[in-house]
Scaffold this motif. Structure first.
Motif, PDB file in Angstrom:
ATOM      1  N   VAL A   1      -4.875 -11.942  -2.944  1.00  0.00           N
ATOM      2  CA  VAL A   1      -4.666 -10.496  -3.048  1.00  0.00           C
ATOM      3  C   VAL A   1      -4.369 -10.156  -4.503  1.00  0.00           C
ATOM      4  N   LYS A   2      -5.265  -9.401  -5.104  1.00  0.00           N
ATOM      5  CA  LYS A   2      -5.008  -8.880  -6.448  1.00  0.00           C
ATOM      6  C   LYS A   2      -4.257  -7.559  -6.322  1.00  0.00           C
ATOM      7  N   VAL A   3      -3.279  -7.376  -7.198  1.00  0.00           N
ATOM      8  CA  VAL A   3      -2.413  -6.203  -7.134  1.00  0.00           C
ATOM      9  C   VAL A   3      -2.457  -5.484  -8.472  1.00  0.00           C
ATOM     10  N   GLY A   4      -2.630  -4.191  -8.421  1.00  0.00           N
ATOM     11  CA  GLY A   4      -2.627  -3.359  -9.620  1.00  0.00           C
ATOM     12  C   GLY A   4      -1.989  -2.018  -9.334  1.00  0.00           C
ATOM     13  N   ALA A   5      -1.883  -1.214 -10.353  1.00  0.00           N
ATOM     14  CA  ALA A   5      -1.289   0.117 -10.209  1.00  0.00           C
ATOM     15  C   ALA A   5      -1.984   1.068 -11.165  1.00  0.00           C
ATOM     16  N   ASN A   6      -2.133   2.313 -10.723  1.00  0.00           N
ATOM     17  CA  ASN A   6      -2.754   3.300 -11.597  1.00  0.00           C
ATOM     18  C   ASN A   6      -1.768   3.773 -12.664  1.00  0.00           C
ATOM     19  N   ALA A   7      -2.279   4.557 -13.594  1.00  0.00           N
ATOM     20  CA  ALA A   7      -1.476   4.954 -14.748  1.00  0.00           C
ATOM     21  C   ALA A   7      -0.267   5.789 -14.342  1.00  0.00           C
TER      22      ALA A   7
ATOM     23  N   GLN B   1       0.826  -1.211   0.000  1.00  0.00           N
ATOM     24  CA  GLN B   1       0.000   0.000   0.000  1.00  0.00           C
ATOM     25  C   GLN B   1       0.856   1.256   0.000  1.00  0.00           C
ATOM     26  N   ASN B   2       1.890   1.256   0.835  1.00  0.00           N
ATOM     27  CA  ASN B   2       2.692   2.465   1.008  1.00  0.00           C
ATOM     28  C   ASN B   2       3.456   2.837  -0.258  1.00  0.00           C
ATOM     29  N   CYS B   3       3.730   1.875  -1.110  1.00  0.00           N
ATOM     30  CA  CYS B   3       4.446   2.212  -2.344  1.00  0.00           C
ATOM     31  C   CYS B   3       3.488   2.557  -3.478  1.00  0.00           C
ATOM     32  N   GLY B   4       2.192   2.675  -3.190  1.00  0.00           N
ATOM     33  CA  GLY B   4       1.248   3.196  -4.171  1.00  0.00           C
ATOM     34  C   GLY B   4       0.521   2.167  -4.997  1.00  0.00           C
ATOM     35  N   LEU B   5       0.556   0.889  -4.614  1.00  0.00           N
ATOM     36  CA  LEU B   5      -0.154  -0.141  -5.357  1.00  0.00           C
ATOM     37  C   LEU B   5      -1.598  -0.249  -4.883  1.00  0.00           C
ATOM     38  N   ASP B   6      -2.461  -0.677  -5.773  1.00  0.00           N
ATOM     39  CA  ASP B   6      -3.869  -0.912  -5.452  1.00  0.00           C
ATOM     40  C   ASP B   6      -4.063  -2.392  -5.153  1.00  0.00           C
ATOM     41  N   LEU B   7      -4.725  -2.685  -4.047  1.00  0.00           N
ATOM     42  CA  LEU B   7      -4.919  -4.069  -3.621  1.00  0.00           C
ATOM     43  C   LEU B   7      -6.402  -4.390  -3.512  1.00  0.00           C
ATOM     44  N   TYR B   8      -6.724  -5.639  -3.810  1.00  0.00           N
ATOM     45  CA  TYR B   8      -8.071  -6.152  -3.591  1.00  0.00           C
ATOM     46  C   TYR B   8      -7.935  -7.532  -2.954  1.00  0.00           C
TER      47      TYR B   8
END
Length: 771
Positions: free
Chosen positions: A117-123, A98-105
């Protein structure tokens, strides 16, 4: 609930992942008036954490009727402490992500014994990471589809009147219709690369999670990219293209699975196409052999030369194909990077002088003893292998009349033994390589390849070499041996036929059904499912209750090493003894067609989506095929001259002379072909130079001027005429040329020595020498 970069840490208490089925129907958020553009999926990677020691124990469940009906047991003190430890580690990892800016579900598995845990990142996160990593992405077609490192647009600085402005975002190729946030320049495989870098790297704004160590410690059960069902269906739809490998299909395969798997299937297609004309020739020559009632006839010499040159040229021309695909995928100039140590690597914890990170250090002085142990074990294994195969050959010779089927029964037994012992040798080589404690995966895989290749070569081909060169001339366990119908070429042909057919049927069946059997075993072991329920289809219903993500997590991983290993042995059967069995090339062609189909279905249906890796070829396997090509040329010529009856009346020196002549002719032709056709085609070299030039101009903002600008010759007011002098007035004419004087040089040297001695005496505290 979903866990975003600023959200709270929690898990969705669901038995399925609603996002898996809903993601394709979502549209772009936050943009008024645009609702018909499909939104790119928000998550690319998946981590599967252990949550409970067993699905039958209670841990953090609420005391309601649902969990009471399930009859969960209270955990033991040890199990509860283990689950609490897992929870602390898991929450620490997720907080770092979370702290490094990733999106988690995050959500529970069906049985609430795992957390997915699904991991993604915004543009913006992807663009910042790509710029910091200097990640290369594809440019537009008008820029030759070259690959260039990603850079942010630079608006320029006011103090320079914005003359240093650099706007280069327009040169990057967009791959999706939704590019409003700037993410359309990244393919899915690019997003996977970047997110994996954020998760595992220790760079700035990265989490630095050691995934390999977590997998080794079994706290993390799985780590894989998520499938894209629409893209996967498009790849699987046209099955013919898996055999033909058109450019579009190869690019789709690479964009989805990565370079290594794309190169593997390209090699299979290339191999199949090269086998086609040779298989037709082999069938024709086999008809001739049947009419002559022996493969030892007048067609042996031309086919031997043809097969030898073919075996040498096959991997060489594949290297040229590798270069063509590598330039299209931007990996032709790929440089090796510093590889992190394997999680299994152990040793004294010291600071790496290159990375300044603490990691295990294992000195060479200790590893040498591991190498000696490996050499001793391999030597004993070679002796045992030779003895077992010789014993089976002896039993065939002495007991063939006492069993049904006679010689054929023992040939099948020998083929079964070879396949079974190949598996055992693979296990032994893996164990020895693990004991050698190699630091990186590349070092480990190379050492494993050397052991596997050597042991399996002996195990698979010893019987054939014995029949071809030694059976008629030596006694086995004191008993003289005889070939089938007193024709060793015919005996060799029959044994080779059994080997190839057995391998074609058994190996492909195992490869196709092994993942299903593994899934069944996991269901029985972890889910306590009975065999009868699996047979009657209950397992399909239970799998249907899982989310698509959990179903992917249950599948086995793709093993590229094992596939190349099996293909190398098949290639050996096809080439090493082809002069005795021309038909084997046709059977190998059938085996390759079956291999392509089995690997295709296995990759699509039964495997997790593999982690993509960048590569510029199939090394070190291309080198392995090169070695087999040299061995095939030597073996076929030796078989023709020393084992056939055509030159039975020749003296040894005459046979040796013919052998040297044919080998020089074959290898000379190979060298001539290499001189005519360089390993990297000329058009690829020219394209690379053009791409390098285009990339430089694009990144530096240099405009391409097609015509010379003559505006410099126009008369401009306020500009003085350029004055041209008759000579160089800045040159100092009074400056004397240096001359050599031995006397002055001696004085200078003497004074220098005196000064040096004086400084030394001052340092030692003694009075200086008067000059």
């Amino acid at each position: 609930m979903a866990v975003g970069a600023s959200g709270s840490l929690g898990y969705a208490k669901l038995d399925m992942d609603p996002g898996a089925s809903m993601m394709t129907s979502l549209t772009t958020k936050g943009v008024e008036g645009i609702s018909d553009i499909p939104r790119r999926r928000a998550y690319e990677m998946c981590l599967v954490f252990k949550y409970k020691t067993s699905k039958r124990v209670r841990y953090e469940e609420s005391s309601n009727e649902f969990y009471t009906v399930r009859g969960l047991d209270e955990p033991t003190e040890k199990a509860e402490n283990t689950m609490n430890m897992w929870k602390q580690h898991r929450e620490s990892i997720l907080k770092s992500l979370q702290n490094c800016g990733l999106d988690l579900y995050c959500f529970y598995s069906r049985d609430r014994d795992e957390i997915l845990v699904k991991v993604g990142a915004n543009a913006q996160k992807l663009r910042d990471t790509a710029a910091r990593k200097r990640y290369k992405i594809q440019l537009k077609k008008e820029y030759l589809n070259a690959y260039a490192e990603f850079r942010h647009d630079h608006p320029g600085r006011p103090e320079f009147q914005f003359k240093d402005r650099r706007i280069i975002s327009h040169v990057y190729k967009t791959h999706t219709g939704d590019n409003l946030d700037g993410s359309g320049i990244f393919k899915t495989i690019d997003r996977i690369y970047l997110i994996d870098h954020i998760i595992q790297s220790k760079d700035r704004d990265c989490a630095g999670i050691n995934i390999g160590k977590l997998m080794h410690q079994e706290e993390l059960k799985a780590y894989f990219p998520l499938h894209e069902q629409r893209a996967l269906d498009e790849i699987a739809q046209d099955q013919v293209q898996w055999f033909l490998m058109s450019e579009d299909h190869a690019n789709r395969l690479r964009d989805y699975f990565g370079d290594k798997i794309a190169f593997y299937f390209l090699w299979l297609s290339f191999y199949m196409k090269w086998l086609l004309p040779l298989a037709a020739i082999g069938v024709f020559l086999q008809v001739v052999d049947l009419l002559a009632r022996t493969p030892d006839n007048f067609t042996a010499i031309p086919f031997c030369v043809l097969m030898s040159i073919w075996s040498l040229c096959l991997p060489y021309f594949w290297q040229r194909q590798e270069a063509k695909w590598a330039i299209n995928w931007g990996t032709l100039d790929l440089q090796e990077q510093l590889e992190p140590h394997r999680p299994e690597h152990w040793g004294e914890q010291l600071i790496n002088p290159v990375t300044s990170q603490v990691e295990p250090f294992y000195p060479w002085s200790k590893r040498i003893f591991k190498y000696l142990l490996s050499a001793a074990v391999i030597t004993v294994t070679v002796i045992i292998t030779v003895f077992c195969i010789s014993l089976l050959l002896f039993m065939r010779h002495t007991m063939k009349t006492q069993v049904d089927g006679g010689t054929f029964t023992f040939q099948v037994m020998l083929a079964g033994y070879v396949e079974l012992s190949n598996w055992a040798l693979n296990v032994l080589a893996t164990w020895l390589t693990n004991r050698e404690n190699h630091r990186t995966h590349k070092e480990h895989d190379t050492a494993l390849l050397v052991k596997v290749m050597g042991l399996k070569f002996l195990n698979a081909f010893f019987a054939l070499y014995y029949v071809a060169f030694f059976k008629e001339h030596t006694a086995l366990f004191g008993s003289p041996m005889r070939c089938l119908r007193d024709d060793c070429m015919l005996d060799l042909q029959s044994q080779l036929a059994v080997f190839v057919v057995f391998r074609l049927v058994v190996s492909n069946c195992i490869e196709h059904y092994a993942p299903k059997a593994l899934l069944f075993w996991r269901s029985c072991y972890y889910d306590n499912m009975s065999c009868s329920s699996y047979i009657h289809g209950q397992s399909l219903l239970e799998m249907a209750e899982m989310s698509l993500t959990e179903q992917q997590a249950k599948k086995a991983k793709w093993a590229n090493f094992d596939n190349f290993d099996e293909l190398l042995i098949t290639h050996g059967f096809a080439t090493l003894f082809a002069v005795s069995s021309p038909w084997v090339v046709c059977l190998t062609l059938i085996a390759i067609l079956v291999e392509i189909w089995v690997d295709m279905r296995s990759l699509i249906d039964n495997r997790q989506r593999p982690m993509p890796f960048r590569a510029k070829g199939n090394e070190p396997w291309t080198t392995a095929f090169n070695i087999y090509g040299v061995l095939a040329a030597l073996t076929n010529v030796s078989l023709l001259i020393f084992a056939s009856h055509q030159y039975e009346g020749w003296r040894f020196t005459e046979k040796l002379t013919l052998f040297i002549f044919l080998e020089h002719m074959i290898f000379g032709s190979w060298i001539l072909i290499q001189m005519i056709f360089p390993p990297v085609p000329r058009n690829v070299e020219v394209l690379q130079l053009k791409q390098d030039n285009v990339v430089h101009r694009c990144l530096e903002g240099i405009k391409i001027e097609q015509h010379m600008d003559f505006s410099m010759f126009r008369e401009k007011k306020g500009v003085e005429d350029m004055q041209i002098f008759g000579y160089d007035m800045l040159e100092d004419a009074k400056e004397a040329e240096p001359t050599l004087s031995l006397k002055e040089s001696g004085k200078s040297m003497y004074q220098g020595v005196i000064d040096e001695v004086g400084s030394m005496r001052v340092t030692l505290g003694t009075p200086p020498i008067a000059s």
